[in-house]
Design an enzyme around this catalytic site. Structure first.
Site, PDB file in Angstrom:
ATOM      1  N   ASP B 490       0.885  -1.147   0.000  1.00  0.00           N
ATOM      2  CA  ASP B 490       0.000   0.000   0.000  1.00  0.00           C
ATOM      3  C   ASP B 490       0.938   1.216   0.000  1.00  0.00           C
ATOM      4  O   ASP B 490       2.085   1.099   0.397  1.00  0.00           O
ATOM      5  CB  ASP B 490      -0.851  -0.028   1.267  1.00  0.00           C
ATOM      6  CG  ASP B 490      -1.562   1.277   1.511  1.00  0.00           C
ATOM      7  OD1 ASP B 490      -2.205   1.762   0.574  1.00  0.00           O
ATOM      8  OD2 ASP B 490      -1.456   1.811   2.624  1.00  0.00           O
ATOM      9  N   ARG B 527      -5.515  29.391  12.970  1.00  0.00           N
ATOM     10  CA  ARG B 527      -6.941  29.469  13.312  1.00  0.00           C
ATOM     11  C   ARG B 527      -7.732  28.311  12.705  1.00  0.00           C
ATOM     12  O   ARG B 527      -8.870  28.064  13.086  1.00  0.00           O
ATOM     13  CB  ARG B 527      -7.516  30.786  12.778  1.00  0.00           C
ATOM     14  CG  ARG B 527      -7.023  32.014  13.503  1.00  0.00           C
ATOM     15  CD  ARG B 527      -7.810  32.220  14.792  1.00  0.00           C
ATOM     16  NE  ARG B 527      -9.237  32.378  14.541  1.00  0.00           N
ATOM     17  CZ  ARG B 527      -9.835  33.549  14.373  1.00  0.00           C
ATOM     18  NH1 ARG B 527      -9.133  34.656  14.414  1.00  0.00           N
ATOM     19  NH2 ARG B 527     -11.120  33.598  14.171  1.00  0.00           N
ATOM     20  N   HIS B 530      -8.284  22.494   9.451  1.00  0.00           N
ATOM     21  CA  HIS B 530      -8.138  21.621   8.302  1.00  0.00           C
ATOM     22  C   HIS B 530      -6.767  20.921   8.368  1.00  0.00           C
ATOM     23  O   HIS B 530      -5.799  21.508   8.833  1.00  0.00           O
ATOM     24  CB  HIS B 530      -8.255  22.478   7.032  1.00  0.00           C
ATOM     25  CG  HIS B 530      -8.360  21.655   5.798  1.00  0.00           C
ATOM     26  ND1 HIS B 530      -7.258  21.155   5.179  1.00  0.00           N
ATOM     27  CD2 HIS B 530      -9.425  21.244   5.086  1.00  0.00           C
ATOM     28  CE1 HIS B 530      -7.647  20.457   4.128  1.00  0.00           C
ATOM     29  NE2 HIS B 530      -8.965  20.508   4.050  1.00  0.00           N
ATOM     30  N   GLY B 558     -13.523  23.538   0.780  1.00  0.00           N
ATOM     31  CA  GLY B 558     -13.212  23.153  -0.596  1.00  0.00           C
ATOM     32  C   GLY B 558     -12.376  24.169  -1.335  1.00  0.00           C
ATOM     33  O   GLY B 558     -11.950  23.916  -2.462  1.00  0.00           O
ATOM     34  N   GLY B 560     -10.331  27.220   0.600  1.00  0.00           N
ATOM     35  CA  GLY B 560      -9.195  27.666   1.396  1.00  0.00           C
ATOM     36  C   GLY B 560      -9.643  28.634   2.469  1.00  0.00           C
ATOM     37  O   GLY B 560     -10.797  28.602   2.893  1.00  0.00           O
ATOM     38  N   VAL B 562      -9.416  32.841   4.024  1.00  0.00           N
ATOM     39  CA  VAL B 562      -9.076  34.246   3.788  1.00  0.00           C
ATOM     40  C   VAL B 562      -9.072  34.914   5.148  1.00  0.00           C
ATOM     41  O   VAL B 562      -9.962  34.681   5.966  1.00  0.00           O
ATOM     42  CB  VAL B 562     -10.125  34.917   2.875  1.00  0.00           C
ATOM     43  CG1 VAL B 562      -9.757  36.380   2.655  1.00  0.00           C
ATOM     44  CG2 VAL B 562     -10.211  34.181   1.548  1.00  0.00           C
ATOM     45  N   GLY B 567      -4.162  44.407   9.227  1.00  0.00           N
ATOM     46  CA  GLY B 567      -4.859  45.165   8.193  1.00  0.00           C
ATOM     47  C   GLY B 567      -4.574  44.709   6.783  1.00  0.00           C
ATOM     48  O   GLY B 567      -5.012  45.319   5.820  1.00  0.00           O
ATOM     49  N   GLY B 573      -5.124  29.098  -0.464  1.00  0.00           N
ATOM     50  CA  GLY B 573      -5.993  28.012  -0.896  1.00  0.00           C
ATOM     51  C   GLY B 573      -5.631  27.542  -2.282  1.00  0.00           C
ATOM     52  O   GLY B 573      -4.510  27.762  -2.766  1.00  0.00           O
TER      53      GLY B 573
END
Lengths: 60, 799
Positions: B490, B527, B530, B558, B560, B562, B567, B573
């Protein structure tokens, strides 16, 4: 807090709590429901140029 | 070429879009001319060209689209199913009217047929098998689950007979060495023998049965030796015959009790291992199938997962295990399907495309409502478990070689016994000597010497490897490892480490500088939850990148993430996210993305204030020892292959890197089984190394299945060998050690044979005229010593 409007149905959406959102042309759009998001994804240009249209019904 | 019409009942179909997604899968087959469904009943009528595809293809297509059909399963056990016959059976039955699927397993000697009850019945399947001239036995559902009360009693029986046998032999040995013969103990011994014979009646019965079939096994000799010596014991005890004082009656009982007791222990240990393994699998499945929440009219009811009615809507929250197979009808989320595909990257599932989900996978984030199409023992997970269960069902041929040798040996000894009896009673005319020498022959020629030669080496070897973190589940592994001609690996988690990591960061231009970019990237990814974000966060941790305050953070499933740092807007993504952000990607970047894809990696584009500034390459990496192991295996003249669920580019990349002979990609768990079987049909002996549930079925099907320890519990239960240390180099150790064990086998057998060839003729009275003969009791002592020598020789494996 910034005010966001669901571009499909016109409801006010709190971005902090919004579960449904997407990004289009560099701008983030928030939705009240999955229905509205689906509707927007089908034809984003329409809602951006025409503005909110009310709740879509019976879509899945 | 003929158009076939088949009536099916579909499960889970409730809307035109469901029919559409089934149609999409069917269209790929290119042979279905008509497919109509009555949505209210699920009745479907399908017309297809049987030269283009089979009912099995249609069945698979329906299941692949996340739905299922009403079906029934019949399992048959066949004696001596070889690869060729298995292929014939599979071909014939797969093409038979109304059969969805037929799998014949050589390793388990089982044929499993899944059929359409609307078209045929079990009797029709049996007729086809009879037509092929196959003798079979139908195995009921209860028998397959096979952990009844009866088995428990069997364990108690085996343990009791061992305990009695051991005490009898200890007593007898003590009396031989101390010269003490206490007559009343004879009755105790006789009683003990009777108890053991009753407790082991199944071994004796089996032994005589195979003897009658003229194919004696170890059981036969155990049966002969124990019953004959017991019979003599009884006869002399009852004074029916007189053996004089030369042979203590106790040694007859001791021989029969001892032999049966020790054989009983061996069987007990074997059964215990199997039973425990099976219990673990059951428990694992139960855990996966805990509870499901059914949603109806916004009311939520919690039920056991296997009690969910088909077609019900089940809700799944983030972090929960999906309890049923089904299709997403509401919501979206990332689902970890590594149990099935082995790929650690969660897959985005959403309602709009009616994506299928599988029981046993895990919703990492998001929220799903799923329409149940398969529950309980119909789920894909359960099917995989069932394959393993069937593998457990057959009797492992732990002592195949020993059986063979003991088989010949038994005939020789039986012949010698008869010859001895005839010679001394008729030719010499001395009945008492005849019995003495026959008894001596049987006492001396206890099968243990040869019988334990291999099992002993094996048990010691199992112990020795266990100390190195390699668990051997079946005794004939050492022998079979050396027959291997193809090694199939595998990829993910076996040849590679199995978790994504940052491989490289390409900075596209100097502005705003690598440190600043890293700082933005790390702050924002800290933050997200994933797996790709986690890989990046790990990288940041290692590099000690300073994190800044994140002002805004948005995660688009699906696509990414942002976010805003100091600032400044940072987007990270895939190419689609960049497209939606209105960020253009230069040709250079496109080229870079393509290259990363070809290497089997996942690219993450970083854009700062609408400008792409870096590309992060995330990929799994090769185990450091993989190249060494592969080149070692090649040096043995073995062919090496990869069987992976991953995409072609990734598999090809690693195959080329390791100079692998051949590779298969995008395989589903049962496709891997087909790969193994195809190789086996070409006469190859396949050693399969894998981890994860997706490999479990292939591990079971292979001649030797090796499960790597980091894998899911289920695949471990499937393996003949479990490498708990998670080191790939242990494969090298296993092969080298097997060579040593084989040498030990041969040595043991050699010494046992030498011992028997020298002592048996003496026991038969060949040297009686010179005053040299063996009393049965001394024969028994010699037998014990020969056993001890085998044990001692085997113990040297532990060094």
């Amino acid at each position: 807090m910034s005010v966001h409007i669901d571009p499909v149905c016109g409801m006010i959406v709190d971005p902090e709590k919004a579960k449904y959102k997407t990004i289009y042309r560099g701008k983030v759009y928030y939705f009240c429901s999955r229905h509205c998001l689906n509707e927007f994804e089908k034809n984003p240009e329409y809602y951006i140029t025409h503005g909110p249209k009310g709740m879509p019904h019976g879509q899945s | 070429m003929a158009v076939v019409r088949e009536r099916l009942r579909l499960i889970g179909v409730d809307c035109p879009s469901c029919v559409y997604s089934i149609n999409r899968e069917l269209a790929k087959l290119g042979c279905v001319s008509n497919f109509s469904v009555d949505i209210s009943s699920g009745e479907a009528l399908i017309e297809y060209d049987d030269s283009g595809c089979s009912l099995g293809d249609i069945y698979k297509a329906v299941r692949d689209s996340g739905y299922d059909v009403v079906k029934e399963v019949a399992v048959f056990s066949v004696e001596d199913l070889d690869a060729n016959l298995a292929r014939v059976v599979e071909e014939k039955l797969s093409r038979a009217r109304g059969v969805f699927e037929c799998r014949a397993s050589v390793s388990t000697s089982m044929i499993k047929v899944i059929y359409n009850p609307l078209t045929i019945a079990q009797q029709d399947v049996e007729k086809i098998l009879l037509g092929l001239g196959i003798e079979f036995e139908h195995i009921s559902e209860e028998a397959r689950s096979g952990t009844g009360e009866g088995e428990h009693r069997l364990l108690v029986r085996r343990l009791t007979s061992f305990a009695i046998g051991l005490s009898v032999v200890l007593f007898a040995i003590l009396s031989v060495f101390t010269g003490l013969h206490i007559d009343s103990y004879v009755y105790f011994l006789a009683t003990a023998s009777v108890i053991i014979i009753i407790l082991s009646h199944d071994i004796i019965f089996r032994g005589y049965k195979s003897l009658l079939k003229l194919a004696p096994t170890m059981d036969s000799f155990v049966a002969l030796s124990s019953t004959i010596s017991f019979l003599f014991g009884v006869l002399s005890l009852s004074n029916t015959i007189s053996l004089g004082n030369e042979i203590p009656v106790s040694s007859f009982f001791e021989a029969s009790a001892g032999v049966l007791g020790f054989v009983g222990l061996g069987l007990y240990l074997e059964e215990r291992v199997r039973r425990r393994a099976w219990r673990d699998v059951e428990e694992h499945v139960k855990r996966l199938y805990s509870k499901a929440r059914i949603v109806s009219n916004e009311n939520v009811v919690e039920v056991n997962a296997d009690r969910v009615p088909l077609g019900a809507i089940v809700e799944i929250r983030a972090g929960e295990i999906v309890p049923v197979d089904g299709v997403v009808v509401e919501g979206e989320g990332y689902v970890d399907e590594s149990s099935f595909t082995g790929e650690p990257m969660p897959i985005h599932k959403k309602a709009s495309t009616r994506d299928p989900v599988l029981a046993g996978s895990k919703l990492v984030s998001g929220y799903l409502r799923v329409r149940a199409t398969r529950v309980g023992n119909e789920t894909i997970l359960y099917r995989i478990v069932e394959t393993i269960r069937e593998a457990q069902f057959y009797k492992p041929r732990i002592v195949r070689l020993a059986d063979k040798i003991v088989g010949y040996f038994t005939w020789v000894v039986i012949g010698l016994g008869i010859a001895t009896a005839l010679y001394w009673s008729i030719y010499v005319g001395d009945v008492s000597k005849a019995i003495l020498f026959v008894a001596a022959v049987f006492a001396t020629a206890c099968p243990c010497g040869i019988g334990i030669a291999i099992p002993m080496a094996v048990s010691i070897a199992v112990l020795a490897t266990a100390r190195k973190g390699i668990v051997i589940r079946r005794g004939d592994v050492f022998d079979r490892v050396l027959e291997t001609s193809v090694v199939l690996f595998d990829k993910t988690g076996t040849l590679t480490i199995g978790s994504p990591a940052v491989k490289e960061i390409v900075f596209l231009d100097g502005n705003p500088g690598a440190d600043a970019i890293l700082s933005y990237v790390c702050s924002i990814e800290s933050r997200s939850e994933h797996p790709i974000a986690k890989a990046i966060a790990n990288y940041c941790n290692e590099k000690g990148v300073e994190l800044r305050q994140v002002e805004e953070f948005e995660h688009f499933p699906g696509l990414g993430v942002v976010g805003r740092v100091n600032g400044i807007t940072v987007a990270m993504g895939n190419a689609e996210l960049m497209d939606r952000m209105g960020i253009e990607l230069s040709n250079n970047i496109e080229k870079l993305l393509k290259e990363i894809g070809e290497r089997g990696g996942t690219p993450v584009i970083v854009a700062v204030e609408g400008r792409p500034v870096a590309v992060i390459e995330i990929s799994d990496s090769l185990r450091p020892e993989a190249a060494k192991v592969v080149s070692y295996l090649k040096s043995l003249g073995l062919r090496i292959g990869i069987a992976s669920g991953d995409v072609q580019e990734a598999v090809k990349h690693y195959a080329e890197m390791l100079k692998i002979d051949f590779y298969y990609y995008k395989l589903k768990p049962l496709d891997k089984v087909d790969v193994v079987k195809k190789l086996q049909l070409n006469g190859e002996k396949v050693l399969y190394v894998g981890d994860g549930i997706n490999d479990a079925a292939a591990i079971s099907a292979a001649n030797i299945g090796v499960a790597m320890g980091s894998g899911a519990d289920i695949s471990k239960e499937a393996g003949d060998v479990i490498i708990t240390s998670n080191r790939l180099t242990d494969i090298v150790f296993l092969i080298e050690f097997s060579k040593k064990v084989r040498r030990k086998f041969l040595e043991n057998i050699f010494w046992a044979l030498i011992y028997n060839t020298i002592l048996l003729p003496i026991a038969a009275g060949a040297l009686y005229s010179y005053g040299i003969f063996i009393k049965p009791e001394l024969g028994a002592v010699a037998m014990v010593l020969s056993d001890a020598s085998v044990v001692l020789n085997s113990l040297r494996l532990l060094k």
